[in-house]
Design a protein around this motif. Structure first.
Motif, PDB file in Angstrom:
ATOM      1  N   LEU A 128      -5.866  -2.808   3.428  1.00 41.06           N
ATOM      2  CA  LEU A 128      -5.103  -1.604   3.121  1.00 41.06           C
ATOM      3  C   LEU A 128      -4.522  -0.989   4.398  1.00 41.06           C
ATOM      4  N   LEU A 129      -5.309  -1.022   5.477  1.00 35.83           N
ATOM      5  CA  LEU A 129      -4.792  -0.494   6.750  1.00 35.83           C
ATOM      6  C   LEU A 129      -3.568  -1.290   7.187  1.00 35.83           C
ATOM      7  N   ILE A 132      -0.702  -0.197   5.137  1.00 33.72           N
ATOM      8  CA  ILE A 132      -0.234   1.135   5.543  1.00 33.72           C
ATOM      9  C   ILE A 132       0.593   1.031   6.828  1.00 33.72           C
ATOM     10  N   ALA A 133       0.091   0.238   7.771  1.00 35.10           N
ATOM     11  CA  ALA A 133       0.819   0.088   9.032  1.00 35.10           C
ATOM     12  C   ALA A 133       2.178  -0.568   8.779  1.00 35.10           C
ATOM     13  N   LEU A 134       2.195  -1.610   7.959  1.00 39.90           N
ATOM     14  CA  LEU A 134       3.473  -2.282   7.671  1.00 39.90           C
ATOM     15  C   LEU A 134       4.429  -1.325   6.975  1.00 39.90           C
ATOM     16  N   ALA A 136       4.526   1.775   7.352  1.00 42.35           N
ATOM     17  CA  ALA A 136       5.008   2.758   8.322  1.00 42.35           C
ATOM     18  C   ALA A 136       6.117   2.163   9.189  1.00 42.35           C
ATOM     19  N   ILE A 137       6.079   0.841   9.346  1.00 37.01           N
ATOM     20  CA  ILE A 137       7.081   0.199  10.196  1.00 37.01           C
ATOM     21  C   ILE A 137       8.410   0.057   9.466  1.00 37.01           C
ATOM     22  N   ALA A 139      10.836   1.248   6.536  1.00 36.65           N
ATOM     23  CA  ALA A 139      11.040   2.337   5.595  1.00 36.65           C
ATOM     24  C   ALA A 139      10.925   1.772   4.185  1.00 36.65           C
ATOM     25  N   PRO A 140      10.042   2.344   3.375  1.00 39.28           N
ATOM     26  CA  PRO A 140       9.774   1.733   2.080  1.00 39.28           C
ATOM     27  C   PRO A 140      10.981   1.717   1.146  1.00 39.28           C
ATOM     28  N   GLY A 222       1.839   7.874  -0.908  1.00 42.25           N
ATOM     29  CA  GLY A 222       3.136   8.406  -0.499  1.00 42.25           C
ATOM     30  C   GLY A 222       3.969   7.434   0.302  1.00 42.25           C
ATOM     31  N   ILE A 223       3.573   6.155   0.335  1.00 44.76           N
ATOM     32  CA  ILE A 223       4.349   5.190   1.101  1.00 44.76           C
ATOM     33  C   ILE A 223       4.817   4.046   0.221  1.00 44.76           C
TER      34      ILE A 223
END
Lengths: 283, 541, 306
Positions: A128-129, A132-134, A136-137, A139-140, A222-223
């Motif tokens: 999951l981390l 989340i990092a991907l 953040a890189i 834009a969804p 939210g991502i």
């Protein structure tokens, strides 16, 4: 095989799951025609004067969300997001996993070691981390979310496919084919890959539930997909702080995610029974 | 000379209201209050702390030369016993109070003030506030690493601090009232090094006695605090890890006294309907505006007509309703409580038809497609969707990019990335109640640089000139004139419409029946939001 | 054995190095500037560059990575950009909550999974079997944020049996641990069932049955002991999994675990914390696997010979 399929479908649980999947696919496809409202329309009377969402019943069958949009319509269109991501992301994951698994399994030696170490490495990554990092890189957007999920999920497929390919390569049957002078593409594509198809199919089905859940989780954080595209997890993300006052905003989309994931799990499991008799009845 | 005396007389009048003067109410000391927060406090180093959570805690742990009269934006003396400003506005001489003690028992000397200000500017401290002190002589050398101290700062004797500026700076006294200007003892900073932020020592009304990471902080009344009779509370316990919803329930059950994270939006309507609990709610306004920026360097927002059209397209009333009426629609950059706010200004009307006409005039009869950035924390994606809908009504198709705060800020700081940004969650809150703080970084040319906060990339030379003029008016006699000039500046900016101001959020806070205090103590616009020193316990009375 | 350990250790170190390298690269790929986040909105360009220099972020990436690894080798995970606190301290401060939640979750997984799997296996093909298997799928298919919110609504808000989130007493632990336990319990019960069915087909079980031992005794004494093997492996994997923090459950219940720390650090790109948490998680995953491999032969004599 067909008789086994029939037998599986005679099981009421499996038949029910199949029906649900067909139903959800139909809703997703027909959403523009059967949804009572535009999922993005923010109705002025969809909110109380204090800005609270409307409870189920009345003009809006399942109530409204915090922007005064019709929840039922959003759920129907949300089915598209979930299915699309489920199928695409999982397809990519199975694709990557198969490719690397076959490459490692068939080539063996250094290639196998490299690929397997890489798979180990990715498995040691908290999934999951990583997602989340991907997220953040990049834009969804719908496709990015699908890609992110695929990049996280392929490792399991790779593991299984590798083990199968490696076992097949060493089998007497392949030894025999090789001693008859078959070249490697022929061995690979004619004699090995077809044996992997059942596994791939099972993963393609079972994996969808994992994918749907991961998409919902990303949206919940939210991502996920970009608003206002409806997504079941996204609806819960937008509404979670209101859940004590408007629990329906969590219950309905939550139930939708649950039912979809459940159905794919049951179907995938049944498919494994059908395609892989050795595993029959065990899990 | 005569003029100087008038100035000094006015300053003296300004400073008459000492913090101690408010103590006359006969409130007894004692008791304790429990404050709830969801997240742990990041740091309590006054040179570093810069968020809405640690701001009020740092404020109550420290003392600085200047402060504000409780609940107002009026500057008063704190550590300073007296001060003079030279006629040219460049030299400030402060006499500091005698007998003021740090929490470690040592007396505060002028050298400590000099040390603390030097520390904020010193590159090694990594203070985000460095730039506030730019008008002090020697600033550039120190930032460049060529000097260890500011040449313009000195302590001629134990009770005197002298500050020399390169140019008059009307905001200097405000800067000296900021948390960053807090006086800290060198020995404590040296002892703890990077961990000073977790072992703060100051000279404020409370001292930190316990901090269990992620669990709780305890502040005790500092018995040697230099203002007699202050503060009221014996102890403040800050509990960490309480979700706002949980915290509210605990408050209603008696376990929490003050909601650090405010009333959860979802429970707001219920609380306000409740005849008893609604009495415990205090409301006020922050020095803050929520706005949409339009990047004037990106097409089609380089056309003022397009920007005006957006201003007319947004249904602010509906957005306000969506956040449960916890805000008031805004029509100009400045919030209503900020000096310079123009009450008479009407702003752009909500008129989609006219907006469409303006778009057509600008050459977009069919509208256009663009991107709207927002922060991915509720309610901002919802507000962005509401804006998206309003824009769609005049033909603008805005795709929402809902991203983490860091990513949105980075995109805003590039001249060609974010055409529109909804500022929610990252909106400007004034550092001090002066309109200049609402111009330079967010609407001035200085902020329109890579990595800056002027996300509209608005830079108007004429306005820049006016702002420079206003900033140089450090003479308190010209306060009204200066305010009028700022008022003019912000209305002129609205003519260019680089922003669409959406609303001014009201701050609501709630406290238990066990604690009380002036309403302002819970929503103080300068202490943001709690003035712990003014809150008292009812059971101690 | 020692050569096995050495090889395993070598592999683990290379995996961990890979994890740090990838995390490091990912952190820098996030399209935002950590220094800007630190410097805040009033910072001048000079201030930003100064902070960048102080943090060493102006050096080439390979140099930064090499320095990180060098410090790591000396046991120094660095200090948080934002809080300036040592990352080790921050992670340790989250440990009690993380370990509590892990223990609670694994307990629930076992409590749910083992009985359900046993009964399903014993009643294989019967109604109870399919009933339990549908339930297990239900557990596996329920998104944790939905289970979490629903448990909160029912047991904390409506019935008020448990606190509405937060951390502290045992009562606080029940709902978050149960939420995780429901998902894991679903997997455990499936695993338990299939492994039990395997065991029940073994010769020695038939012998035991033929000797006239009661079916319950056969199931619990002879069956369970051997069937529990895969479950032990699962617990090993779960230890690693939970050490990464249960981001979702922690966020639903306001649980101050390591997941929250990671999530917040990613938001503000506090690279030392991101690196630290990922590393701790990866170490735990590797260690969990290792533990499972070590313990399994102790329980099953058959594995000892291999």
């Amino acid at each position: 095989m067909n008789t086994r399929l029939h037998k599986a479908l005679r099981n009421p649980v499996v038949a029910g799951a199949a029906l649900i999947v067909v139903g959800i696919v139909a809703v997703a496809l027909l959403a523009p025609w059967i949804a009572p409202h535009d999922p993005a329309e923010q109705f002025f009377d969809g909110l109380t004067l204090e800005g609270m969402p409307l409870a189920p019943g009345g003009q809006f069958l399942l109530g409204t969300d915090l922007l005064g949009r019709d929840l039922l319509s959003r759920l129907m269109f949300g089915a598209r997001t979930s299915l699309l991501i489920g199928v695409v992301a999982n397809g990519i994951a199975v694709g990557i996993g198969t490719l690397l698994g076959v490459a490692a399994g068939y080539a063996g030696g250094v290639t196998a070691t490299l690929i397997n170490r890489f798979t180990d490495l990715m498995m040691a990554f908290p999934a999951l981390l990583l997602a989340i990092a991907l997220a953040a890189i990049f834009a969804p957007s719908l496709w990015i979310v699908a890609l992110v999920i695929a990049l996280v999920n392929w490792v399991w497929v790779a593991r299984v496919i590798y083990a199968q390919t490696a076992a097949l390569r060493k089998s007497e049957f392949i030894e025999a084919v090789r001693s008859l002078g078959a070249n490697w593409p022929r061995i690979l594509f004619v004699h090995i890959v077809p044996h992997l198809v059942p596994t791939m199919l099972v993963w393609a089905t079972l994996g969808i539930s994992t994918t749907v859940l991961l998409e919902a989780t990303l949206s919940f954080l939210g991502i996920g997909v970009r608003p206002p595209t409806p997504s079941w997890g996204g609806i819960i993300f937008e509404c979670q702080s209101y859940f004590l006052d408007a629990p329906w905003l969590v219950f309905f989309p939550g139930a939708a995610i649950l039912i979809l994931a459940l159905s794919f799990n049951i179907l995938g499991d049944a498919l494994r029974d059908v395609l892989d008799p050795t595993q029959r009845g065990k899990s | 000379m005569r003029k100087t005396r008038i100035v000094l007389a006015m300053l003296a009048a300004l400073c008459l209201a000492l913090p101690a003067a408010a103590q006359a109410a006969g409130i007894k000391q004692g008791g304790k209050a429990v404050v709830s927060y969801k997240d742990d406090v990041v740091t309590l180093d006054p040179a570093i702390g810069y968020d809405w959570q640690n701001w009020s805690i740092i404020k109550s742990l420290n003392a600085r030369l200047m402060t504000y009269e409780a609940g107002t934006a009026k500057l008063v003396k704190d550590l300073a016993a007296d001060f003079t400003i030279s006629p040219d506005g460049k030299t400030y001489v402060f006499k500091i109070r005698k007998g003021v003690k740090f929490h470690n028992g040592r007396e505060v000397k002028a050298a400590d003030v000099v040390y603390s200000l030097n520390r904020v500017v010193h590159p090694k401290t990594q203070s985000p506030a460095q730039g506030f002190y730019k008008s002090i002589v020697g600033f550039d050398e120190m930032v460049a690493g060529k000097a260890e101290t500011l040449a313009g700062l000195s302590a001629p004797d134990d009770a005197t601090v002298k500050i020399v500026l390169t140019a008059p700076d009307a905001t200097m006294l405000h800067v000296l009232a900021l948390n960053f200007s807090s006086v800290v003892p060198k020995e404590a900073v040296d002892k703890w090094g990077d961990d000073f932020g977790h072992h703060p020592v100051g000279a404020g009304p409370f001292e930190l006695t316990e901090w269990s990471l992620g669990q709780r902080l305890v502040m005790k009344r500092f018995t040697n605090y230099f203002v007699p009779g202050a503060p009221y509370l014996d102890e403040i316990e800050i509990q960490i890890g309480l979700e706002p919803t949980v915290a509210l329930l605990k408050l209603q059950q008696g376990g929490v006294d003050i909601l650090g994270d405010s009333i959860p939006p979802a429970r707001f309507v219920d609380i306000m309907k409740d005849p008893e609990w609604s009495k415990q709610v205090e409301s006020g306004s922050d020095l803050q505006t929520g706005y949409i920026t339009m990047n004037v360097k990106m097409k089609p927002f380089d056309d003022v007509r397009v920007r005006k059209a957006v201003n007319m397209a947004i249904d602010k009333e509906r957005i306000v309703k969506m956040i449960n009426n916890r805000a008031k629609p805004a029509n100009q950059p400045l919030p209503p409580t900020m000096p310079g706010y123009d009450k008479a200004y009407k702003g752009y009307p909500f008129d989609p038809a006219k907006a469409k006409a303006l778009l057509a005039e600008a050459g977009f009869p069919q509208g256009f497609e663009t991107e709207l950035y927002c922060m991915n924390v509720d309610p901002n994606p919802r507000i962005a969707q509401s804006i998206q809908r309003d824009l769609a009504a005049i033909g603008i198709k805005a795709n929402i990019k809902s991203l983490s705060q860091a990513t949105v800020i980075a995109a805003g700081g590039e001249s060609d990335q974010a055409p529109m940004i909804w500022s929610g969650g990252m909106a400007w809150i004034a550092d001090f109640p002066d309109p200049s703080n609402f111009y330079g970084p967010i609407l001035g040319c200085g902020g329109a640089v890579k990595g800056g906060w002027n996300w509209a990339w608005y830079c108007n030379d004429k306005i820049e000139e006016m702002a420079r003029k206003a900033d140089a008016m450090s003479d308190p006699a010209k306060t009204a004139e200066r305010e009028a000039l700022w008022r003019d500046i912000f209305i002129k900016i609205m003519d260019d419409a680089p922003w669409c101001p959406v609303f001014n959020e009201a701050r609501f806070n709630m406290h238990s029946t066990r604690v009380a205090g002036d309403a302002k103590s819970f929503i103080d616009p300068v202490h943001i939001p709690f003035n712990y020193g003014k809150i008292y316990a009812k059971d101690a009375q | 054995m020692s050569s096995f350990l050495a090889r395993r250790l070598g592999q683990s170190v290379s995996i961990l190095l890979g994890v740090t390298l990838i995390t490091f690269c990912l952190s820098f790929l996030i399209p935002a500037d950590p220094v800007r986040m630190l410097a805040g909105r009033s910072a001048t360009q000079e201030t930003v560059e100064n902070i960048r220099h102080q943090l060493g972020l102006d050096q080439p990436l390979p140099v930064q990575y090499a320095k990180y690894v060098w410090r790591l080798a000396q046991g120094d995970m660095g200090r948080s950009f934002k809080q300036k606190t040592e990352v080790t301290t921050l992670i340790l401060s989250r440990m009690p909550a993380t370990l509590q939640l892990m223990a609670g979750a694994i307990l629930f997984e076992l409590l749910i999974g083992i009985p359900a799997g046993l009964i399903a296996a014993a009643r294989r093909g019967k109604k109870a079997d399919s009933g339990f298997m549908v339930l297990s799928f239900l557990g596996v298919s329920a998104p944790q944020f939905v289970t979490g919110l629903i448990l909160l609504y029912v047991f904390a808000h409506r019935l008020q049996w448990f606190p509405l989130g937060g951390y502290g007493s045992l009562a606080h632990l029940v709902l978050p641990a149960l939420t995780l336990g429901i998902t894991g319990g679903g997997w455990y019960s499936r695993m338990m069932r299939s492994s039990m069915i395997d065991v029940l087909l073994q010769d020695y079980i038939r012998t035991a049955r033929a000797k006239g031992l009661s079916p319950l005794r056969v199931l619990l004494v002879h069956g369970l002991r051997n069937a529990v093997l895969p479950i032990i492996a699962m617990v090993g994997l779960d230890i690693g999994f939970f050490m990464a923090g249960a981001v979702v459950v922690e966020s639903v219940y306001g649980w101050p675990g390591i997941g929250q720390l990671a999530w917040q650090a990613i938001q503000v790109i506090d690279i030392p914390i991101i690196m630290g948490v990922t590393l701790v998680a990866a170490v735990s995953i590797v260690f969990g696997n290792f533990l499972a491999d070590l313990v399994m032969p102790l329980v099953d004599p058959r594995l000892r010979e291999n």
